[in-house]
Design a protein around this motif. Sequence first.
Motif, PDB file in Angstrom:
ATOM      1  N   ARG A 266     -17.879  47.906   9.742  1.00  0.00           N
ATOM      2  CA  ARG A 266     -18.544  48.337   8.322  1.00  0.00           C
ATOM      3  C   ARG A 266     -20.008  48.746   8.447  1.00  0.00           C
ATOM      4  NH1 ARG A 266     -13.528  48.494   8.093  1.00  0.00           N
ATOM      5  NH2 ARG A 266     -12.277  47.873   6.382  1.00  0.00           N
ATOM      6  N   THR A 267     -20.217  49.479   9.470  1.00  0.00           N
ATOM      7  CA  THR A 267     -21.463  49.863   9.645  1.00  0.00           C
ATOM      8  C   THR A 267     -21.894  50.907   8.743  1.00  0.00           C
ATOM      9  OG1 THR A 267     -20.953  51.226  11.254  1.00  0.00           O
ATOM     10  CG2 THR A 267     -21.812  49.060  11.976  1.00  0.00           C
ATOM     11  N   TYR A 268     -22.115  50.647   7.436  1.00  0.00           N
ATOM     12  CA  TYR A 268     -22.259  51.671   6.374  1.00  0.00           C
ATOM     13  C   TYR A 268     -23.839  52.524   6.668  1.00  0.00           C
ATOM     14  CZ  TYR A 268     -19.057  48.873   3.839  1.00  0.00           C
ATOM     15  OH  TYR A 268     -17.705  48.413   3.416  1.00  0.00           O
ATOM     16  N   HIS A 269     -24.736  51.756   7.204  1.00  0.00           N
ATOM     17  CA  HIS A 269     -26.175  52.329   7.362  1.00  0.00           C
ATOM     18  C   HIS A 269     -26.032  53.765   8.410  1.00  0.00           C
ATOM     19  CE1 HIS A 269     -25.396  49.356  10.589  1.00  0.00           C
ATOM     20  NE2 HIS A 269     -26.182  50.172  11.392  1.00  0.00           N
ATOM     21  N   ASN A 270     -24.949  53.748   9.080  1.00  0.00           N
ATOM     22  CA  ASN A 270     -24.833  55.106   9.956  1.00  0.00           C
ATOM     23  C   ASN A 270     -24.101  56.290   9.287  1.00  0.00           C
ATOM     24  OD1 ASN A 270     -25.881  53.644  12.199  1.00  0.00           O
ATOM     25  ND2 ASN A 270     -24.240  52.438  12.838  1.00  0.00           N
TER      26      ASN A 270
ATOM     27  N   ASN B 103     -13.939  63.127   3.563  1.00  0.00           N
ATOM     28  CA  ASN B 103     -13.439  62.121   2.650  1.00  0.00           C
ATOM     29  C   ASN B 103     -14.099  60.817   3.778  1.00  0.00           C
ATOM     30  OD1 ASN B 103     -11.536  62.885   0.552  1.00  0.00           O
ATOM     31  ND2 ASN B 103     -10.427  63.684   1.954  1.00  0.00           N
ATOM     32  N   LEU B 104     -14.078  59.543   3.196  1.00  0.00           N
ATOM     33  CA  LEU B 104     -14.570  58.611   3.891  1.00  0.00           C
ATOM     34  C   LEU B 104     -13.364  57.628   3.809  1.00  0.00           C
ATOM     35  CD1 LEU B 104     -16.514  56.963   5.410  1.00  0.00           C
ATOM     36  CD2 LEU B 104     -17.441  55.919   3.378  1.00  0.00           C
ATOM     37  N   HIS B 105     -12.877  56.983   5.077  1.00  0.00           N
ATOM     38  CA  HIS B 105     -11.974  55.926   5.017  1.00  0.00           C
ATOM     39  C   HIS B 105     -12.333  54.849   5.951  1.00  0.00           C
ATOM     40  CE1 HIS B 105      -9.098  58.430   2.960  1.00  0.00           C
ATOM     41  NE2 HIS B 105      -9.100  59.470   3.737  1.00  0.00           N
ATOM     42  N   TYR B 106     -11.895  53.435   5.317  1.00  0.00           N
ATOM     43  CA  TYR B 106     -12.322  52.159   6.055  1.00  0.00           C
ATOM     44  C   TYR B 106     -11.104  51.577   7.095  1.00  0.00           C
ATOM     45  CZ  TYR B 106     -15.581  52.644   2.517  1.00  0.00           C
ATOM     46  OH  TYR B 106     -16.613  52.979   1.649  1.00  0.00           O
ATOM     47  N   THR B 107     -11.134  51.676   8.037  1.00  0.00           N
ATOM     48  CA  THR B 107     -10.121  51.261   9.097  1.00  0.00           C
ATOM     49  C   THR B 107     -10.556  49.764   9.554  1.00  0.00           C
ATOM     50  OG1 THR B 107     -11.148  51.744  11.262  1.00  0.00           O
ATOM     51  CG2 THR B 107     -10.082  53.686   9.686  1.00  0.00           C
TER      52      THR B 107
ATOM     53  N   GLY C  91     -15.131  49.895  17.060  1.00  0.00           N
ATOM     54  CA  GLY C  91     -15.929  50.923  17.018  1.00  0.00           C
ATOM     55  C   GLY C  91     -16.732  51.380  15.771  1.00  0.00           C
ATOM     56  N   ASP C  92     -17.696  52.336  16.093  1.00  0.00           N
ATOM     57  CA  ASP C  92     -18.424  52.621  14.663  1.00  0.00           C
ATOM     58  C   ASP C  92     -18.014  53.691  13.845  1.00  0.00           C
ATOM     59  OD1 ASP C  92     -21.027  52.945  13.272  1.00  0.00           O
ATOM     60  OD2 ASP C  92     -21.664  51.367  14.898  1.00  0.00           O
ATOM     61  N   ILE C  93     -18.820  54.387  13.261  1.00  0.00           N
ATOM     62  CA  ILE C  93     -18.403  55.263  12.185  1.00  0.00           C
ATOM     63  C   ILE C  93     -18.066  56.528  13.280  1.00  0.00           C
ATOM     64  CG2 ILE C  93     -20.768  56.247  12.123  1.00  0.00           C
ATOM     65  CD1 ILE C  93     -19.796  56.756   8.974  1.00  0.00           C
ATOM     66  N   THR C  94     -17.133  57.387  12.666  1.00  0.00           N
ATOM     67  CA  THR C  94     -16.970  58.582  13.554  1.00  0.00           C
ATOM     68  C   THR C  94     -16.399  59.635  12.655  1.00  0.00           C
ATOM     69  OG1 THR C  94     -15.953  59.777  15.720  1.00  0.00           O
ATOM     70  CG2 THR C  94     -14.669  58.427  14.332  1.00  0.00           C
ATOM     71  N   PHE C  95     -16.344  60.900  13.312  1.00  0.00           N
ATOM     72  CA  PHE C  95     -15.734  62.100  12.301  1.00  0.00           C
ATOM     73  C   PHE C  95     -14.457  62.753  13.164  1.00  0.00           C
ATOM     74  CE2 PHE C  95     -15.464  66.819  12.077  1.00  0.00           C
ATOM     75  CZ  PHE C  95     -15.359  66.817  10.686  1.00  0.00           C
ATOM     76  N   HIS C  96     -13.507  62.789  12.249  1.00  0.00           N
ATOM     77  CA  HIS C  96     -12.232  63.965  12.679  1.00  0.00           C
ATOM     78  C   HIS C  96     -12.094  64.979  11.793  1.00  0.00           C
ATOM     79  CE1 HIS C  96     -11.213  60.220  14.992  1.00  0.00           C
ATOM     80  NE2 HIS C  96     -10.704  59.343  13.977  1.00  0.00           N
TER      81      HIS C  96
END
Length: 237
Positions: free
Chosen positions: A64-68, A82-86, A90-95
């Motif tokens: 949950r690295t929201y700061h990124n 959209n933003l989803h939590y899994t 790993g860190d934040i990424t884009f699809h």
Amino acid sequence: MTDYDNFQGMRSKRTLEIWKMGIVNYLDALKLQEKLASKRKLGVITDTLLSLQHPPTYTLGKRRTYHNLLIPESELSAMGANLHYTERGGDITFHGPRQAILYPILSLREAGLGARKYVENLEATMVRLSSLYNVKVHAGESGQTGVWVGERKIGAIGVRISSGITSHGLAFNIDPDLSFFKHIVPCGITDKGVTSLRMEAEMELPEDEVIHEQLVSCFTQLFGYEHVVWKDRSFFP
């Protein structure tokens, strides 16, 4: 012969069932992975690979690295994202569209793989695909998963392993809109960029569907499957 008899027959070989799904909403794909992983744990399905794309979507891993995320979450909908939590690593990424995504639902025990070797095989899958287009990529260093062209990331990995069954997987940039990556610190790495096969290949690329299928072929070769069953969208309800 029943479906169960057919499945038992396939188990004598290393079998992979591949689902070609096109563009799928992230939450729908997540629910499907959870359902398939539960069935795989029970041994009622064989290894399964979901091959798909997502609409513009940001995902956070279990840390949950929201700061990124560099913009307010409230602004994402205006961008069409959209933003989803899994619960993946790993860190934040884009699809997004024009990105090839593979979600393997595999039994690591039956494959004879540990977690580290599994991730290395995912990296090698993207390395092998890139080589088809004379693009030299390399696996990440110092704990940085994924594959890179120099200092630019072209393929990301984020996996979940529960009771020896995998979910989530890899995302390879064919030609996505890279501007979406400007709103995050991709994978939490501040000093490196993002690229795509379109930007790096010094040749004309085929249709995205061809590259998706080549990526799947690289995956099946590296993981040593002897029997492959393809299912397209007409198979799904």
